[in-house]
Design a protein around this motif. Structure first.
Motif, short mmCIF file in Angstrom:
data_model
loop_
_atom_site.label_atom_id
_atom_site.label_comp_id
_atom_site.label_asym_id
_atom_site.label_seq_id
_atom_site.Cartn_x
_atom_site.Cartn_y
_atom_site.Cartn_z
N ILE A 164 5.27 5.83 -6.06
CA ILE A 164 4.42 5.43 -4.94
C ILE A 164 5.24 5.56 -3.67
O ILE A 164 6.33 4.99 -3.57
N ARG A 165 4.75 6.32 -2.70
CA ARG A 165 5.40 6.42 -1.39
C ARG A 165 4.82 5.29 -0.54
O ARG A 165 3.67 5.33 -0.12
N LEU A 166 5.62 4.24 -0.36
CA LEU A 166 5.11 3.04 0.30
C LEU A 166 4.82 3.27 1.78
O LEU A 166 5.59 3.90 2.49
N LEU A 167 3.68 2.71 2.22
CA LEU A 167 3.24 2.81 3.61
C LEU A 167 3.37 1.48 4.34
O LEU A 167 3.49 1.46 5.56
N GLY A 168 3.29 0.37 3.61
CA GLY A 168 3.40 -0.93 4.23
C GLY A 168 2.71 -2.01 3.43
O GLY A 168 2.21 -1.77 2.34
N ARG A 169 2.67 -3.20 4.03
CA ARG A 169 2.03 -4.32 3.35
C ARG A 169 1.07 -5.10 4.24
O ARG A 169 0.33 -5.95 3.75
N ASN A 170 1.06 -4.82 5.53
CA ASN A 170 0.16 -5.51 6.45
C ASN A 170 -0.96 -4.57 6.86
O ASN A 170 -0.72 -3.42 7.21
N VAL A 171 -2.17 -5.09 6.84
CA VAL A 171 -3.34 -4.30 7.22
C VAL A 171 -3.99 -4.94 8.44
O VAL A 171 -4.24 -6.14 8.46
N THR A 172 -4.24 -4.11 9.44
CA THR A 172 -4.95 -4.55 10.64
C THR A 172 -6.24 -3.76 10.74
O THR A 172 -6.21 -2.52 10.72
N TYR A 220 0.85 -1.19 0.00
CA TYR A 220 0.00 0.00 0.00
C TYR A 220 0.88 1.24 0.00
O TYR A 220 1.93 1.27 0.66
N GLY A 221 0.45 2.24 -0.74
CA GLY A 221 1.22 3.47 -0.80
C GLY A 221 0.41 4.61 -1.37
O GLY A 221 -0.71 4.42 -1.85
N GLN A 222 1.01 5.77 -1.31
CA GLN A 222 0.35 6.99 -1.79
C GLN A 222 1.02 7.41 -3.10
O GLN A 222 2.23 7.51 -3.19
N VAL A 223 0.20 7.65 -4.12
CA VAL A 223 0.69 8.09 -5.41
C VAL A 223 1.18 9.53 -5.27
O VAL A 223 0.48 10.38 -4.70
N ALA A 224 2.37 9.81 -5.78
CA ALA A 224 2.95 11.16 -5.65
C ALA A 224 3.75 11.50 -6.91
O ALA A 224 4.03 10.64 -7.74
N ARG A 225 4.10 12.76 -7.02
CA ARG A 225 4.92 13.24 -8.13
C ARG A 225 6.15 13.93 -7.55
O ARG A 225 6.04 14.77 -6.67
N ASP A 226 7.31 13.57 -8.07
CA ASP A 226 8.55 14.24 -7.68
C ASP A 226 8.62 15.51 -8.52
O ASP A 226 8.80 15.45 -9.74
N SER A 227 8.47 16.65 -7.89
CA SER A 227 8.42 17.92 -8.63
C SER A 227 9.78 18.31 -9.20
O SER A 227 9.83 18.97 -10.23
#
Length: 149
Positions: A130-138, A116-123
């Motif tokens: 994608i700025r990754l947030l992790g892979r496990n969901v609770t 899971y991650g947030q789509v972003a643009r390098d200005s």
């Protein structure tokens, strides 16, 4: 008394720094999971949104591009398609790097993993990632989600 309060606040700040990204139930229901080719087609319209991405492996190549951030790529193999492999560029926080490295880097890996991650643009360099947030969901009983490694 001030010392105890300071210790408690410091401890709470430390816990929040190491805890995962939290989403309320309504926001979590809106998060969609994509295959890399599907996400590549619409990625430019999704800046700022959190997504799930199905992958098989990560790149061995990891570069330290920005303070506290590392750049790499995530890959999906599709042997039946014309383009056998597809990838997305990702940024991983320094504190998450050991967990990111636990994802297999072997291109023959058949295991499907969702990150899971947030789509972003390098200005500065003008590219999407994608700025990754992790892979496990609770999920808690109310349906709120915490994404972590």
């Amino acid at each position: 008394m001030k010392t105890i309060l300071t210790v408690i606040l410091s401890f709470a700040a430390a816990l929040s720094a190491f805890s995962g990204q939290r989403f309320d139930a309504a926001a979590w229901r809106d998060i969609q999971t994509y295959d890399i080719p599907a996400l590549q087609k619409i990625q430019g319209t999704m800046i700022g949104q959190v997504v799930g991405v199905r992958i098989n492996y990560r790149s061995d190549r990891i570069s330290h591009r920005k303070p506290n951030w590392y750049e790499s790529s995530i890959w999906h193999s599709a042997p039946d398609e014309k383009s056998k492999f597809t990838f997305l560029r990702v940024y991983v926080a320094k504190k998450d790097l050991p967990a990111f490295k636990s994802i297999p880097s072997d291109f023959r890996s058949a295991q499907e993993i969702v990150v899971y991650g947030q789509v972003a643009r390098d200005s500065e360099a003008n590219f999407l990632y994608i700025r990754l947030l992790g892979r496990n969901v609770t999920l808690d009983p109310a349906g709120n989600a915490t994404v972590d490694w």
